[in-house]
Scaffold this active site. Structure first.
Site, short mmCIF file in Angstrom:
data_model
loop_
_atom_site.label_atom_id
_atom_site.label_comp_id
_atom_site.label_asym_id
_atom_site.label_seq_id
_atom_site.Cartn_x
_atom_site.Cartn_y
_atom_site.Cartn_z
CB THR A 191 -0.97 0.03 1.20
OG1 THR A 191 -0.23 0.04 2.43
CG2 THR A 191 -1.90 -1.16 1.17
CG LEU A 238 -4.26 5.96 -3.03
CD1 LEU A 238 -4.22 5.86 -4.56
CD2 LEU A 238 -5.51 6.72 -2.59
CG HIS A 239 -2.78 2.66 3.70
ND1 HIS A 239 -1.53 2.11 3.57
CD2 HIS A 239 -2.60 3.85 4.34
CE1 HIS A 239 -0.63 2.92 4.10
NE2 HIS A 239 -1.26 3.99 4.56
CG ASP A 240 -8.44 1.63 4.06
OD1 ASP A 240 -7.55 0.84 4.41
OD2 ASP A 240 -9.03 2.38 4.87
#
Length: 311
Positions: A191, A238-240
């Site tokens: 991520t 933009l982890h999620d």
């Protein structure tokens, strides 16, 4: 089209993930379940409803766990603000969350859709742990669990070992990883390589719609926090959204099968690591994402967000 449930603690990148999911034609979003995490439980549910309202999506929302299984860890508000959305929320949503508990909704949908269902978690794993505890049969029925969390071969973002979603409720995470669920782990290993730049957020603001302006406002807070804490990234991770992207397009990543456990010892609490001391030689329990086609993902994400803002 994949039937999907999002399990969120709606902070900034959860909101971006929700927008990405609602604008993806490959996704049939059955519902969004919420929990505490990047903000208190009541803020998480409210934020989710507000985000869906701005996106003009009437997807049902289900409130879930309000605290970890065993211990309470308070989020500082550094990256998402004390309200989860950059301290920009000025109104209440026009509709309320469903009366059904998130855990019951997850169980109901797994039993209804079985292998056709993908659960994407972008929050502490408390809701899923409670669902397993209440209905163990769902473990062998669900199609796939895509979990944003952990840091296997990279430093954590809360401690040098631990990532936020895992350390907030490490006991729930350990219960989930030891359950034999079909898990894909989307951790900091990948991520951090997917970055949203400030100039892209400014393009959202230039659209000058209520939705694009709302998203630009809270994402600006997130990027500013990254400038202070992770300036080398030149943007925010933009982890999620990446978890949603991989749920739909697993070819975006290279995965390594591992037998993952969550460390519950205080000196390394929340660490996600391969369990080399397990008593059983059983096979891997997790597909761990280790490499990502970041350019391809970010391009697709930005395209879908533009579509979301054009409703």
């Amino acid at each position: 089209m994949r039937k999907v449930i999002l399990d969120v603690d709606t902070g900034v990148d959860d909101a971006l993930a929700i927008a990405y999911a609602t604008a993806s034609p490959e996704v049939e979003l059955l519902g969004v379940t919420t929990t505490y995490g990047m903000a208190p439980a009541e803020c998480s549910a409210r934020n989710t409803l507000l985000v869906l309202e701005q996106l003009k999506c009437d997807v049902p929302v289900f409130r879930g766990a309000e605290q970890p299984l065993i211990r309470t860890r308070q989020y500082s508000g550094t990256f998402h603000g004390t309200d989860g959305l950059g301290n920009v929320v000025r109104s209440e949503p026009k509709r309320a969350a469903s009366g059904m508990h998130a855990v019951d909704f997850i169980i109901e949908q797994v039993r209804k859709h079985g292998r056709d269902l993908t659960l994407v978690t972008t929050a502490p794993l408390t809701n899923l742990a409670l669902a397993i505890q209440k209905a163990p049969d769902i473990v062998g029925r669900i199609g796939r669990v895509v979990t944003m969390g952990g840091a296997v071969a990279t430093p954590g973002n809360v401690t040098k070992f631990a990532e936020a979603n895992i350390i907030i409720d490490p006991h729930a995470a350990q219960k989930v990883f030891s359950s034999e669920l079909p898990i894909t782990l989307v951790g900091l290993d990948v991520t951090r390589k997917t970055v949203l730049r400030q100039e892209e957020v400014e393009r959202w603001r230039e659209k000058n719609t209520p939705c694009s302006t709302f998203f630009a406002d809270f994402t600006k807070y997130y990027i500013q926090a990254y400038k202070v804490n992770h300036p080398y990234l030149k943007g925010c991770a933009l982890h999620d959204p990446l978890a949603v992207g991989i749920a739909v397009h697993p070819e975006l990543v290279n995965m390594v099968p591992m037998y993952i456990e969550v460390d519950l010892e205080e000196d390394a609490l929340g660490r996600t690591t391969e369990d080399l001391r397990r008593k059983s030689p059983g096979g891997p329990n997790t597909n761990v994402c280790m490499e990502v086609d970041a350019e391809r993902f970010v391009s697709r994400f930005l395209s879908r967000i533009d579509q979301a803002f054009s409703r």
